[in-house]
Design a protein around this motif. Structure first.
Motif, short mmCIF file in Angstrom:
data_model
loop_
_atom_site.label_atom_id
_atom_site.label_comp_id
_atom_site.label_asym_id
_atom_site.label_seq_id
_atom_site.Cartn_x
_atom_site.Cartn_y
_atom_site.Cartn_z
N TYR A 67 -0.84 -4.13 -9.24
CA TYR A 67 -1.66 -3.05 -8.71
C TYR A 67 -2.50 -2.46 -9.83
O TYR A 67 -1.97 -2.05 -10.86
CB TYR A 67 -0.78 -1.96 -8.08
N ASP A 68 -3.79 -2.40 -9.62
CA ASP A 68 -4.72 -1.83 -10.59
C ASP A 68 -5.47 -0.69 -9.90
O ASP A 68 -6.27 -0.92 -8.99
CB ASP A 68 -5.69 -2.90 -11.08
N ASN A 69 -5.17 0.54 -10.32
CA ASN A 69 -5.81 1.72 -9.73
C ASN A 69 -5.47 1.85 -8.24
O ASN A 69 -6.33 2.15 -7.41
CB ASN A 69 -7.33 1.65 -9.92
N MET A 70 -4.20 1.65 -7.92
CA MET A 70 -3.72 1.72 -6.54
C MET A 70 -3.01 3.06 -6.31
O MET A 70 -2.25 3.51 -7.16
CB MET A 70 -2.75 0.56 -6.26
N PRO A 71 -3.21 3.72 -5.15
CA PRO A 71 -2.48 4.96 -4.87
C PRO A 71 -0.97 4.73 -4.88
O PRO A 71 -0.48 3.72 -4.39
CB PRO A 71 -2.97 5.35 -3.47
N LEU A 72 -0.25 5.69 -5.46
CA LEU A 72 1.21 5.58 -5.57
C LEU A 72 1.85 5.35 -4.21
O LEU A 72 2.80 4.57 -4.09
CB LEU A 72 1.76 6.85 -6.21
N GLY A 73 1.35 6.03 -3.18
CA GLY A 73 1.94 5.88 -1.85
C GLY A 73 1.87 4.46 -1.34
O GLY A 73 2.84 3.96 -0.74
N GLU A 74 0.75 3.76 -1.59
CA GLU A 74 0.61 2.37 -1.15
C GLU A 74 1.56 1.46 -1.93
O GLU A 74 2.16 0.54 -1.36
CB GLU A 74 -0.83 1.91 -1.33
N VAL A 75 1.69 1.72 -3.22
CA VAL A 75 2.60 0.91 -4.03
C VAL A 75 4.02 1.05 -3.52
O VAL A 75 4.76 0.06 -3.38
CB VAL A 75 2.52 1.33 -5.51
N MET A 76 4.44 2.27 -3.19
CA MET A 76 5.81 2.50 -2.73
C MET A 76 6.05 1.80 -1.38
O MET A 76 7.14 1.29 -1.13
CB MET A 76 6.09 3.99 -2.62
N LYS A 77 5.05 1.76 -0.52
CA LYS A 77 5.21 1.06 0.75
C LYS A 77 5.45 -0.44 0.53
O LYS A 77 6.30 -1.05 1.19
CB LYS A 77 3.97 1.26 1.63
N HIS A 78 4.71 -1.02 -0.43
CA HIS A 78 4.89 -2.44 -0.73
C HIS A 78 6.29 -2.71 -1.28
O HIS A 78 6.91 -3.74 -0.97
CB HIS A 78 3.83 -2.90 -1.74
#
Length: 311
Positions: A242-253
């Protein structure tokens, strides 16, 4: 309490008030507090006029509010935002056959590959389910059903379109490479790498091109945006990238890969963008430690749930 106030109450009243005061410090149960308070009201009512009764009631209300305030704060904190809810999935990859239908299911932290009768290649993501026929009919479109995530490399057949049904969304192609992400409780999305696809939802139909994704929004409309294909496809290479990805989206993945429920304290800090690259072969604890080292959030594990809070 001064001498004048003490004279308003009998020794028994004072004893009960003292119990209430001690109870406030010890946070008694609701039953204990109510019992002592009712005793005080009954005895004090017999000796005081209405003015003093209401004064006592006011004092008791203040006392009970003091008792309740900590719990009001806790109740507020007990309403976290649910980012991902763990699914009921198998502990290993399973294939169930019934007549001409086949259902392939994957467990957490694993992918599975299958080739269909027409030559289409599918990589099924973790905690996912794919239903497909043993062989496609000659007089109908090729159709499969997906819950979860999958990479499709569809064999070209101009006479038989290929349909992926994922919840309320349908992806129609002739021959192309694309991802479908449609986990229960999450926004369904399609990411296109090669070729051309048409996304349908109810009466709406939109075409997307390589480098674009279509996302089904909360208002039930499709939204098309550009996407970084290298990052989007990193899951098939065994990476969180993840490069410059919102934390919320990373946690969902992370939730969809490890099949772990994830909640957050509030929405505001979930928009913080992070840079994170880590192998998917790592344990959940290792991933959480690496995320905490970034300092953008405090992630802890309680009761089978990852809790994301401000650092």
């Amino acid at each position: 309490m001064n001498d004048e106030e003490k004279n308003m109450y009998s020794d028994e009243d004072l004893r009960l008030l003292q119990v209430l005061g001690e109870a406030a410090g010890e946070q008694p149960s609701a039953e204990e507090t109510e019992k002592v308070w009712q005793q005080f009201r009954q005895q004090h009512r017999q000796r005081q006029n209405n003015r003093y009764i209401w004064a006592s009631v006011a004092a008791a209300v203040v006392c009970l509010l003091v008792l309740g305030l900590p719990f009001v704060g806790e109740r507020t904190n007990e309403r976290p935002i649910e980012l991902y809810a763990a699914l009921d999935v198998p502990s290993e990859t399973t294939t169930v056959e019934a007549g001409d239908s086949i259902v392939l299911s994957t467990p957490p932290e694993q992918t599975a590959e299958v080739r269909l009768s027409d030559g289409t290649r599918i990589v099924l993501g973790a905690n996912s389910r794919l239903a497909y026929p043993r062989s496609f009919a000659l007089d109908a479109p090729r159709e499969v059903r997906l819950s979860g995530e999958a990479r499709f490399e569809v064999a070209h057949d101009a006479n038989h379109p290929f349909w992926v049904i994922s919840g309320e969304m349908r992806t129609e192609v002739l021959g192309t490479v694309f991802d479908v992400n449609a986990y229960p409780g999450s926004r369904a999305r399609v990411i296109l790498y090669e070729g051309h696809v048409r996304i349908g939802h109810q009466q709406e139909q939109l075409d997307i091109h390589p480098g674009q994704q279509a996302v089904l929004q909360d208002n039930r409309h499709l939204n098309i945006t550009s996407v970084n294909l290298k990052q989007a496809g990193s899951w098939t290479e065994g990476l969180f990238d993840y490069d410059n990805m919102p934390l919320g989206e990373v946690m969902k993945h992370i939730g969809t890969w490890y099949n772990v429920s994830i909640t957050a304290q509030s929405e505001s800090f979930l928009e913080r963008r992070i840079h994170f690259r880590f192998p998917r072969t790592a344990s959940l604890n290792e991933v959480v430690t690496a995320l905490n080292d970034l300092g953008v959030a405090r992630i802890t594990f309680h009761h089978q749930t990852l809790q994301v809070e401000k650092p």
